[in-house]
Design an enzyme around this catalytic site. Structure first.
Site, PDB file in Angstrom:
ATOM      1  N   LYS A  14      44.256  48.231  43.927  1.00 31.96           N
ATOM      2  CA  LYS A  14      44.622  46.804  43.926  1.00 31.96           C
ATOM      3  C   LYS A  14      45.575  46.568  42.764  1.00 31.96           C
ATOM      4  CE  LYS A  14      41.715  43.371  42.539  1.00 31.96           C
ATOM      5  NZ  LYS A  14      42.462  42.822  41.394  1.00 31.96           N
ATOM      6  N   GLU A  16      43.322  34.463  44.331  1.00 30.74           N
ATOM      7  CA  GLU A  16      42.428  34.012  43.259  1.00 30.74           C
ATOM      8  C   GLU A  16      42.891  32.670  42.704  1.00 30.74           C
ATOM      9  OE1 GLU A  16      41.470  36.842  40.179  1.00 30.74           O
ATOM     10  OE2 GLU A  16      40.461  35.316  38.963  1.00 30.74           O
ATOM     11  N   ASP A  72      41.175  49.018  40.592  1.00 31.06           N
ATOM     12  CA  ASP A  72      42.203  48.125  40.037  1.00 31.06           C
ATOM     13  C   ASP A  72      43.211  48.918  39.221  1.00 31.06           C
ATOM     14  OD1 ASP A  72      42.559  45.429  40.443  1.00 31.06           O
ATOM     15  OD2 ASP A  72      40.965  44.817  39.064  1.00 31.06           O
ATOM     16  N   ASP A  84      39.292  45.527  36.939  1.00 29.48           N
ATOM     17  CA  ASP A  84      39.567  45.638  35.502  1.00 29.48           C
ATOM     18  C   ASP A  84      38.835  44.519  34.748  1.00 29.48           C
ATOM     19  OD1 ASP A  84      41.159  43.508  36.239  1.00 29.48           O
ATOM     20  OD2 ASP A  84      43.017  44.295  35.400  1.00 29.48           O
TER      21      ASP A  84
HETATM   22  O1  KIV Z   1      39.046  42.562  38.151  1.00 31.85           O
HETATM   23  C1  KIV Z   1      38.389  42.004  39.045  1.00 31.85           C
HETATM   24  O2  KIV Z   1      37.160  42.051  39.076  1.00 31.85           O
HETATM   25  C2  KIV Z   1      39.129  41.283  40.067  1.00 31.85           C
HETATM   26  C3  KIV Z   1      38.365  40.439  41.032  1.00 31.85           C
HETATM   27  C4  KIV Z   1      37.655  39.353  40.382  1.00 31.85           C
HETATM   28  C5  KIV Z   1      39.220  39.984  42.157  1.00 31.85           C
HETATM   29  O3  KIV Z   1      40.319  41.394  40.116  1.00 31.85           O
END
Ligand code: KIV
Length: 315
Positions: free
Chosen positions: A119, A188, A89, A50
């Site tokens: 995720k 993270e 995401d 995201d």
């Molecule tokens: O949104 C994203 O790109 C992420 C990564 C940086 C882990 O969550």
């Protein structure tokens, strides 16, 4: 899993990589062209993050990203990917309000976006959701530490887990997510010592971003790795190129050549006398053409420069 000689990266591949101490490389992508290159280069996992709300849409955070936008980008990335596992995401408020929201929206990312895993940000409070999704057959990658969707409650994009209380909560969250059936966890923005402790404590792979070198894998936003944004220089990003400069230089050269008439020259123009190969007439580079597939956009292989469009009629 094998299709046409390509061994697909799956949850099993990633578990095996952790067991064999082989590092996992994950990168973000938001469209088919980048996905194809990242896949061809051999990254194990492509995340449709995201983060697209920032690097693609130009926003200051990821909060406005919608399910529709995620599905659109996931589908595009899927078209460019053959080998890597594609993870989508879950955007802000697609799972926070209820378990049912979370299940339905994760299902949409798989059904409509074509991803192979989802995720979601957050710890033990999402263990039940992670467990339900895993049982349904949707692999879940957790994401703890600095969770950008909680930017306002963290007081900004700040490193997490420096105090003992915070560190303990992050370890507990990691264990709860593993217990719930997550197949991997993104760590993270946490101290490297904490990331090492979590990586050693879990049987599932950890994938770090700003979490030091001892995670089982690493993830970066592809635009950051390529140096597309000159203003953005956080400590955890290593730039492997300076595309901001290179793209600007190439575009400046194009503008100059258009201005001077140097482009297009004979080499880049069609002539009525010389037949052309069908792919050289296809408008725009499509992933399929580049991969040697069908020429979707040029049904007329006779060498027409492009498919004629009806002219708008003036009233
Ligand atoms: O949104 C994203 O790109 C992420 C990564 C940086 C882990 O969550």
């Amino acid at each position: 899993m094998k299709s046409q000689g390509i061994t697909k990266v799956t949850v099993n591949t990633l578990a095996k990589m952790k067991a064999e101490h082989r590092k996992i490389s994950m990168l973000t992508a938001y469209d088919a062209s980048f996905a194809r290159l990242i896949d061809q280069a051999g990254a194990g996992v492509i995340l449709v993050g995201d983060s697209l709300g920032m690097v693609v849409q130009g926003g200051g955070n990821t909060l406005p990203v919608t399910m529709e936008e995620m599905i659109y980008h996931c589908r595009s990335v899927g078209r460019g990917t053959e080998r890597a596992q594609v993870v989508g995401d879950m955007p802000f408020m697609s799972y926070q309000a209820s378990l049912e929201d979370g299940i339905r929206n994760a299902g949409r990312l798989v059904k409509e976006g074509g991803v192979e895993a989802v995720k979601l940000e957050g710890g033990a409070e999402y263990a039940e959701l992670a467990s339900r999704l895993s049982k349904i057959g949707i692999p879940v990658m957790g994401h703890i530490g600095l969770t950008p969707q909680s930017l306002h409650s963290m007081g900004g994009f700040k490193v997490q887990g420096r105090s003992e209380t915070q560190a303990k909560k992050i370890v507990d969250d990691a264990r709860a997510l593993e217990q719930a059936g997550c197949y991997a966890i993104v760590l993270e923005g946490i101290p490297r010592e904490l990331a090492t402790e979590i990586t050693d404590a879990l049987t599932i792979p950890t994938i770090g971003i700003g979490a030091g070198p001892h995670c089982d894998g690493q993830v970066l936003v592809i635009y950051d790795l390529l140096g597309m944004n000159e203003e953005f220089r956080p400590k955890f990003v290593k730039r492997y190129d300076n595309l901001a400069v290179r793209i600007r230089t190439a575009v400046e050269q194009y503008i100059t050549e258009v201005r001077t008439g140097e482009f297009p020259d004979d080499e880049h123009s069609f002539s009525k006398d010389v037949p052309v190969r069908p792919e050289s007439a296809t408008p725009y580079g499509s992933a399929k053409v580049a991969a040697g597939g069908t020429f979707e956009r040029d049904p007329d292989a006779s060498g027409a420069a492009c498919i004629p469009l009806p002219l708008p009629t003036r009233k």
